[in-house]
Each structure stands twice: as C-alpha cells, then as structure tokens.
Design a protein around this motif. Sequence first.
Motif, PDB file in Angstrom:
ATOM      1  N   THR A 125      52.202-139.513  14.246  1.00  0.00           N
ATOM      2  CA  THR A 125      53.119-140.312  15.054  1.00  0.00           C
ATOM      3  C   THR A 125      52.317-141.418  15.737  1.00  0.00           C
ATOM      4  OG1 THR A 125      52.863-139.150  17.173  1.00  0.00           O
ATOM      5  CG2 THR A 125      54.368-138.164  15.544  1.00  0.00           C
ATOM      6  N   GLU A 126      53.007-142.265  16.452  1.00  0.00           N
ATOM      7  CA  GLU A 126      52.309-143.331  17.175  1.00  0.00           C
ATOM      8  C   GLU A 126      51.435-142.779  18.298  1.00  0.00           C
ATOM      9  OE1 GLU A 126      54.837-145.852  19.577  1.00  0.00           O
ATOM     10  OE2 GLU A 126      56.451-144.346  19.541  1.00  0.00           O
ATOM     11  N   HIS A 127      51.684-141.515  18.687  1.00  0.00           N
ATOM     12  CA  HIS A 127      50.930-140.914  19.790  1.00  0.00           C
ATOM     13  C   HIS A 127      49.780-140.025  19.311  1.00  0.00           C
ATOM     14  CE1 HIS A 127      54.151-142.253  22.447  1.00  0.00           C
ATOM     15  NE2 HIS A 127      55.029-141.633  21.672  1.00  0.00           N
ATOM     16  N   THR A 128      49.759-139.656  18.039  1.00  0.00           N
ATOM     17  CA  THR A 128      48.775-138.694  17.539  1.00  0.00           C
ATOM     18  C   THR A 128      47.350-139.225  17.694  1.00  0.00           C
ATOM     19  OG1 THR A 128      50.374-137.972  15.870  1.00  0.00           O
ATOM     20  CG2 THR A 128      48.095-137.271  15.575  1.00  0.00           C
TER      21      THR A 128
ATOM     22  N   PHE B 184      44.327-135.854  13.926  1.00  0.00           N
ATOM     23  CA  PHE B 184      44.676-136.106  12.528  1.00  0.00           C
ATOM     24  C   PHE B 184      43.506-135.750  11.613  1.00  0.00           C
ATOM     25  CE2 PHE B 184      44.895-138.724   8.729  1.00  0.00           C
ATOM     26  CZ  PHE B 184      46.218-138.558   8.333  1.00  0.00           C
ATOM     27  N   ASN B 185      42.318-136.176  11.977  1.00  0.00           N
ATOM     28  CA  ASN B 185      41.138-135.914  11.148  1.00  0.00           C
ATOM     29  C   ASN B 185      40.807-134.421  11.084  1.00  0.00           C
ATOM     30  OD1 ASN B 185      40.821-138.631  10.603  1.00  0.00           O
ATOM     31  ND2 ASN B 185      39.372-138.973  12.273  1.00  0.00           N
ATOM     32  N   GLU B 186      41.040-133.722  12.188  1.00  0.00           N
ATOM     33  CA  GLU B 186      40.773-132.287  12.209  1.00  0.00           C
ATOM     34  C   GLU B 186      41.716-131.540  11.272  1.00  0.00           C
ATOM     35  OE1 GLU B 186      40.291-128.594  15.418  1.00  0.00           O
ATOM     36  OE2 GLU B 186      40.913-130.575  16.110  1.00  0.00           O
ATOM     37  N   VAL B 187      43.001-131.923  11.279  1.00  0.00           N
ATOM     38  CA  VAL B 187      43.970-131.291  10.389  1.00  0.00           C
ATOM     39  C   VAL B 187      43.627-131.585   8.935  1.00  0.00           C
ATOM     40  CG1 VAL B 187      46.390-131.305   9.648  1.00  0.00           C
ATOM     41  CG2 VAL B 187      45.824-131.236  12.084  1.00  0.00           C
ATOM     42  N   LYS B 188      43.312-132.823   8.654  1.00  0.00           N
ATOM     43  CA  LYS B 188      42.949-133.223   7.286  1.00  0.00           C
ATOM     44  C   LYS B 188      41.752-132.411   6.786  1.00  0.00           C
ATOM     45  CE  LYS B 188      41.197-137.293   4.780  1.00  0.00           C
ATOM     46  NZ  LYS B 188      42.052-137.194   3.577  1.00  0.00           N
TER      47      LYS B 188
ATOM     48  N   LYS C 226      54.179-132.329  26.405  1.00  0.00           N
ATOM     49  CA  LYS C 226      52.789-131.966  26.658  1.00  0.00           C
ATOM     50  C   LYS C 226      51.899-132.163  25.428  1.00  0.00           C
ATOM     51  CE  LYS C 226      54.363-128.317  29.803  1.00  0.00           C
ATOM     52  NZ  LYS C 226      54.446-126.839  29.988  1.00  0.00           N
ATOM     53  N   HIS C 227      52.489-132.060  24.245  1.00  0.00           N
ATOM     54  CA  HIS C 227      51.697-132.094  23.010  1.00  0.00           C
ATOM     55  C   HIS C 227      51.935-133.357  22.181  1.00  0.00           C
ATOM     56  CE1 HIS C 227      51.624-127.805  24.087  1.00  0.00           C
ATOM     57  NE2 HIS C 227      50.515-127.724  23.379  1.00  0.00           N
ATOM     58  N   LYS C 228      52.374-134.432  22.810  1.00  0.00           N
ATOM     59  CA  LYS C 228      52.674-135.658  22.058  1.00  0.00           C
ATOM     60  C   LYS C 228      51.496-136.127  21.213  1.00  0.00           C
ATOM     61  CE  LYS C 228      56.337-138.056  24.605  1.00  0.00           C
ATOM     62  NZ  LYS C 228      57.209-138.184  23.433  1.00  0.00           N
ATOM     63  N   GLU C 229      50.295-135.966  21.737  1.00  0.00           N
ATOM     64  CA  GLU C 229      49.111-136.438  21.029  1.00  0.00           C
ATOM     65  C   GLU C 229      48.604-135.424  20.007  1.00  0.00           C
ATOM     66  OE1 GLU C 229      46.333-137.345  24.119  1.00  0.00           O
ATOM     67  OE2 GLU C 229      47.229-139.295  24.544  1.00  0.00           O
ATOM     68  N   GLN C 230      49.286-134.273  19.920  1.00  0.00           N
ATOM     69  CA  GLN C 230      48.838-133.175  19.050  1.00  0.00           C
ATOM     70  C   GLN C 230      49.819-132.929  17.902  1.00  0.00           C
ATOM     71  OE1 GLN C 230      45.736-133.017  21.043  1.00  0.00           O
ATOM     72  NE2 GLN C 230      45.894-130.931  20.310  1.00  0.00           N
ATOM     73  N   ILE C 231      50.583-133.949  17.532  1.00  0.00           N
ATOM     74  CA  ILE C 231      51.652-133.787  16.541  1.00  0.00           C
ATOM     75  C   ILE C 231      51.257-134.420  15.209  1.00  0.00           C
ATOM     76  CG2 ILE C 231      54.009-134.467  15.936  1.00  0.00           C
ATOM     77  CD1 ILE C 231      54.029-132.392  18.070  1.00  0.00           C
TER      78      ILE C 231
END
Length: 321
Positions: free
Chosen positions: A156-159, A164-168, A131-136
Amino acid sequence: MIKNLGVIGAGTMGFGIAFQFAINGVPSKLCDVSEETLATAKQKFDVYLNLFRSEGYEIRLSDEEIKKNISYTTSMEDLAGCDFIIESVSENLALKQKLFKQLDDICAPQTILASNTSSLKLSDITENVEKHKEQIVLTHFFNPPHIVPLVELLRTEHTREEVFNEVKAFLEQNGKVTIEVKKEVAGLVANRIQVAMAREALSLIEDGVVSEEDLDTAIFDGPGFRFSSSGLLKIIDFGGLDIWKVVLEELQPKIESQSRKFSIIEDRVANGSIGVKNGAGFYDYPGKGFNEYVMERDKKLVQHLLNTHPELKKKKEETAK
C-alpha cells in the motif's frame, strides 16, 4: 525477522499456504471458525506429505517434525503473537475488513498483516486498519499454493520498504517465486493475462473456429509448451520483435476485445455442469470424486514443479535410500 506464521482460513488456499511453510520448518498456526474444516486440513497434511515424498520433493524434516510445526485453532486471539499473518478467507469484503480490524486490535505492533485476495482491493480491505498501516502487504498465492511457485506482492502507499522486503525474502527463502505488482489493478498480473487468454479461447470455440478438445491441445502443445520453459517476453525475443510488431499490428484489431457473455459457459452453469466438482463441465469426470481428480492433477503439478525447479528435488543418492 519473521520466525512464525499465522494463516486465517483452512480451506484450499489456507491449507496450502500453511503446508508450504510447515514443511520448510516455519512454526505455523492455521485458524478457521470450523472444526470440521480444520480436521480436513489436518488429514490433507498426511496426504500431501506422502505425495511430495513419493515424487522426490526434498523435505529435510521428518513427518513428526513437520507436524510439530503446525497447530490448529478456532480462535483468532491465538494468532496475536505471530510475526506474519496471512488472511485467506472467502472473497467477501465485509468479512475481510472485520478480520483486519480484529488483527489490528490484537496483534503486536511489529506483526505483518497480509491478504491473499485475488479480486478485492487491498486498500478497501485494510481501510479500517490504524496501528498496522505500515505493516500491510498483499501476498497472492496461486491454487494449489503449496505447488504453484508464484506469489504476487503488492504494497500500500503506507507499507514500509523494509516490511515489503522482509516478506519478499521470507517467501523466497521458503520456496516461493515472487513478483512485485507496482500498481493496484483489478486481477493483479497473472490473472489478467489468464482471463485475456480465456476470453479469446472461449470466443474461438463459440464462433465455431475450433472444437473444445482441439483448443486445449493448441494451448497445451503450443504456447503452453513454450511457457513451461520461458516467459512471454523471452519468447518474443526469440521470435524477433520485428516479427512480433507485424503480428501485433495484424492480429490486435481482429481478436476478441469486447466484454461478453459466453453461452458455452452460461448454458453449462444453468444446467449445473460447473466442472470437476459435480462431474461435468467442458469434459466429463466419471467414476471418481472431486478429491481423487484433484490428487491426480496435483501429482502432475508436483512432477512439473520438480522438472522446472530441479533444486527442489532430492539428490539421487538420497532418493535411493
């Protein structure tokens, strides 16, 4: 938008990660299976608040406000409502896979899931996530994580790009310095450089080129001294790429490049001399416990952090109050 944080694992790394964000006003939940480990982490909060304040680190919140930002739990279900969860348990692939599968099942779809792994592949850890593949993401902090600024980021290839930018942005808003690791390689970036240096340093000792004490002096008062104010590529720029071209051509064939066991490590481990934890390694650590030596180290690291990142210091007039 990330408004609250969950951290799984309340050991050295997990505690430090939670501390970093709690002192910056982020509501954080620290989760561990051990009540004893959580109790130790709770005690360390007071110790490090005192250390940071005494050294002049600017913490805008009161101790009472900070303690309201941190809660402790032994139940992963209590993390279900977190916006961002960082796993920081031991480097055990099966355990991490199990945790990520649990998080995938209990967390809201928008929850971002991260691992603090330094040696395992993120793609392996999250292979059962659906469910969270794009949230890793991978967020690799350095020990001690509440003092050392760097966090290595890997997607990952799915993120999703926005994840990614939000975490950064979240990490940088809360006092961390980030880099992006563009390919999933063993050891990521900083640890690979550190291991390469260790291999050459240990070979110089073992081959009788230099003593242990002089080796450390060479690093501390030579390259380490320069690294404290500049990155490697800038050092090369100042030395001149033409000079470094010659140095690389001359030295690369001669430096240690093989995978080998070092007797100066192997023999000490066999004899139980593994470092500060038991009182002896390359050096002896008499008369004090592990935690006392850690606090001495961390005091120096906080001082160095404030020297290299003066924006984290309290203003002089505030310190004088």
